[in-house]
Scaffold this active site. Structure first.
Site, PDB file in Angstrom:
ATOM      1  N   HIS A 164       0.888  -1.151   0.056  1.00 42.55           N
ATOM      2  CA  HIS A 164       0.011   0.069   0.075  1.00 42.55           C
ATOM      3  C   HIS A 164       0.844   1.374   0.110  1.00 42.55           C
ATOM      4  O   HIS A 164       0.666   2.138  -0.837  1.00 42.55           O
ATOM      5  CB  HIS A 164      -0.885   0.215   1.290  1.00 42.55           C
ATOM      6  CG  HIS A 164      -1.692   1.204   1.417  1.00 42.55           C
ATOM      7  ND1 HIS A 164      -3.096   0.957   1.195  1.00 42.55           N
ATOM      8  CD2 HIS A 164      -1.468   2.305   1.801  1.00 42.55           C
ATOM      9  CE1 HIS A 164      -3.517   2.393   1.172  1.00 42.55           C
ATOM     10  NE2 HIS A 164      -2.598   3.079   1.632  1.00 42.55           N
ATOM     11  N   GLU A 165       1.698   1.467   0.896  1.00 42.01           N
ATOM     12  CA  GLU A 165       2.604   2.694   1.145  1.00 42.01           C
ATOM     13  C   GLU A 165       3.575   2.879  -0.126  1.00 42.01           C
ATOM     14  O   GLU A 165       3.748   3.762  -0.668  1.00 42.01           O
ATOM     15  CB  GLU A 165       3.437   2.576   2.407  1.00 42.01           C
ATOM     16  CG  GLU A 165       2.485   2.483   3.598  1.00 42.01           C
ATOM     17  CD  GLU A 165       1.434   3.696   3.791  1.00 42.01           C
ATOM     18  OE1 GLU A 165       1.675   4.711   3.223  1.00 42.01           O
ATOM     19  OE2 GLU A 165       0.505   3.515   4.530  1.00 42.01           O
ATOM     20  N   HIS A 191       1.859   4.740  -2.613  1.00 43.44           N
ATOM     21  CA  HIS A 191       1.935   6.244  -2.432  1.00 43.44           C
ATOM     22  C   HIS A 191       3.232   6.752  -3.205  1.00 43.44           C
ATOM     23  O   HIS A 191       3.461   7.801  -3.601  1.00 43.44           O
ATOM     24  CB  HIS A 191       1.768   6.378  -0.849  1.00 43.44           C
ATOM     25  CG  HIS A 191       0.351   6.535  -0.305  1.00 43.44           C
ATOM     26  ND1 HIS A 191      -0.889   7.228  -1.010  1.00 43.44           N
ATOM     27  CD2 HIS A 191      -0.265   5.565   0.379  1.00 43.44           C
ATOM     28  CE1 HIS A 191      -1.825   6.858  -0.456  1.00 43.44           C
ATOM     29  NE2 HIS A 191      -1.529   6.026   0.563  1.00 43.44           N
ATOM     30  N   GLU A 202      -4.985   7.999  -2.768  1.00 42.58           N
ATOM     31  CA  GLU A 202      -5.371   6.479  -2.056  1.00 42.58           C
ATOM     32  C   GLU A 202      -5.771   5.718  -3.310  1.00 42.58           C
ATOM     33  O   GLU A 202      -5.520   4.392  -3.192  1.00 42.58           O
ATOM     34  CB  GLU A 202      -6.351   6.600  -1.186  1.00 42.58           C
ATOM     35  CG  GLU A 202      -6.745   5.721  -0.144  1.00 42.58           C
ATOM     36  CD  GLU A 202      -5.604   5.470   0.829  1.00 42.58           C
ATOM     37  OE1 GLU A 202      -4.760   6.321   0.781  1.00 42.58           O
ATOM     38  OE2 GLU A 202      -5.758   4.349   1.364  1.00 42.58           O
TER      39      GLU A 202
HETATM   40 ZN    ZN Z   1      -3.053   5.361   2.131  1.00 46.22          ZN
END
Ligand code: ZN
Length: 506
Positions: free
Chosen positions: A263-264, A267, A293
């Protein structure tokens, strides 16, 4: 001043701004990762001072009039103009606040964060409640200074996702509720998948070794990215070539650190891949929280939870955990990663129940700002809503209202973008799958093919275009929530054999 002199003045201003921004970003990362707590008062006061200096630079009246004059001048380069327009809009939001009030709000946010951390550690909402109350009062006051037709909460929503309002979010969440609540009920009643293998003892050093390999697979390169550990995983950056992510290792849960890392890195990749001409400018940032997101969710859910992704990575994981996973097949492992089960913690929630966690926070935020929900007893309100929306009993404050950091610094209006981002990514992924063979790329260790597609279509632009424009450019149509709901229905109907069950019923 000639036009050239004005542009030079603008360049100098950008450089000064970005220097302060960089310093504050590094201090912020440090605070959330390694800074010893006893030094917080000293650090926080100096940080607030620096933030105040940046505030003065951002709202320099001479620069504001220069921006106003040049932002729509057709003889100025289009990229530069776009940057000027965004800076001008930003200044219009903050110019109505005095520097003293701004600094005081920053100091309060820092104290409130510390109180939240203490409250969470002690599992006691009453430690945090007075701060939360003050943060809300401060936000009401500061947002109240702005002019325009939007309600207070709409202004906050708009800050995180330009163009979004309560009316639009209500429509969005109602669409989700209508089709997902019955689906969640069916899944909850269906035969549950046994995922206990994921919750055995997993040595943290071995998890870290696997993570190094996974980061390489994800094209997260140490020349521009660094991963640290923290209580609440996040990503921050000072520029395109300095992105920091964090994760959290759990000894009895092998999937947690993996999925939060994927997830990170989503980003971080977004920030890293913006056209480097925009470095140091507002254009180098992601368009909005929802768009950001959408990129992290795309990595985590639409790529990281697929069988193709694990065709490559599962043998590596098994190599580190032969005792725990040696007897678990790839198919079984992927089913375990996608289990849906109503739960307490948002960041650990599965894809299907996740938007319900967000819906609860959205409803609470609306109540906090329209006066129907007080901060007193909010931990109990929280418990009631979790029972109502997800059917789970919240045993304490730590795993209830204190689980998220966001409200401690006044980030109201942020949570809804998490659900919106998940929905954006469903539509982006559908398009990416039309253009390239995503599964083949994932299973053959060519994650870079997905990264390149995202860079070409989304990341490179930073915030050159707004979210609606990007959606139209990429997908050839406006945002449509049905991509998201169809995806979830299709996925979970298959995973839990719901269709088949229906047929045997008949
Ligand atoms: Zn996030």
């Amino acid at each position: 001043m000639t036009k050239e002199e004005k542009l030079q003045k603008y360049e100098d201003w950008l450089f000064r701004r970005s220097a302060y921004q960089m310093a504050l970003a590094v201090i912020g990362i440090d605070k959330l990762t390694v800074a010893p707590p006893a030094g917080s008062a000293y650090r926080d006061s100096r940080t607030a001072y620096l933030a105040g200096e940046l505030f003065s630079i951002q709202n320099d009246p001479e620069m504001i009039s220069l921006l106003k004059e040049m932002k729509d001048d057709p003889s100025v380069d289009a990229d530069v103009r776009r940057g000027m327009q965004l800076y001008y809009e930003e200044a219009m939001k903050t110019m109505c606040i005095s520097k003293e009030e701004y600094v005081a709000a920053r100091e309060l946010a820092n104290r409130s964060y510390d109180a939240w951390l203490k409250a969470k550690t002690e599992d006691d909402y009453s430690v945090f409640e007075p701060y939360l109350k003050q943060v809300i009062e401060t936000q009401k006051k500061l947002y109240g200074y702005r002019t325009g037709d939007l309600s207070l909460y709409d202004r906050m929503l708009d800050d995180f996702e330009p163009g979004m309002t309560q009316e639009k979010y209500d429509r969005f969440f109602n669409a989700l509720k209508e089709r997902l609540v019955p689906l969640i009920r069916k899944v909850t009643e269906a035969q549950q998948i046994d995922d206990s293998a994921l919750f055995q003892h997993y040595d943290i050093d071995a998890q870290k070794k696997f993570m190094d390999e996974l980061l390489t697979y994800l094209c997260f390169d140490p020349s521009w990215g660094y991963q640290n550990e923290t209580e609440h995983p996040f990503t921050s950056w000072t520029c395109e070539n300095d992105c920091r992510t964090t994760t959290k290792y759990l000894e009895n849960n092998v999937a947690s650190a993996i999925l939060s890392t994927v997830h990170e890195v989503g980003h971080a990749t977004y920030e890293h891949d913006v056209d480097d001409r925009y470095d140091g400018m507002i254009l180098s940032e992601g368009i909005s929280s929802g768009m950001h997101e959408s990129q992290s969710r795309l990595f985590e859910n639409y790529l990281g939870r697929t069988e193709a992704f694990w065709q490559y990575n599962y043998p590596v994981l098994q190599k580190y955990f032969p005792d725990q996973l040696g007897g678990v097949t790839l198919g079984e492992f992927v089913r375990m990663l996608n289990v849906s089960r109503p739960s307490l913690i948002r960041t650990e929630a599965d894809e299907l129940t996740y938007p319900m966690h967000i819906l609860i926070r959205y409803e609470i935020e609306k109540g906090l700002f329209n006066g129907t929900i007080p901060t007193e007893g909010l931990n109990e309100t929280w418990k009631k809503m979790y029972k109502e929306y997800l059917g789970v009993d919240v045993p304490n404050d730590r795993d209830g209202i204190l689980q998220d950091v966001h409200w401690s610094d006044g980030s109201f209006g942020y949570f809804p973008t998490y659900a919106l981002g998940s929905a954006f990514s469903a539509q982006f992924t559908a398009k990416m799958r039309q253009d390239i063979d995503v599964d083949e790329a994932l299973r053959s260790g060519r994650f870079d093919a997905c990264v390149s597609w995202l860079k070409e279509h989304i990341h490179q632009y930073g915030c050159r275009y707004n979210a609606d424009e990007i959606m139209n450019m990429v997908c050839g149509e406006p945002f449509d929530v049905n991509y998201y709901i169809d995806y979830l229905e299709d996925k979970y109907t298959k995973l839990y054999g719901l269709q088949a069950e229906k047929e045997t019923d008949r």
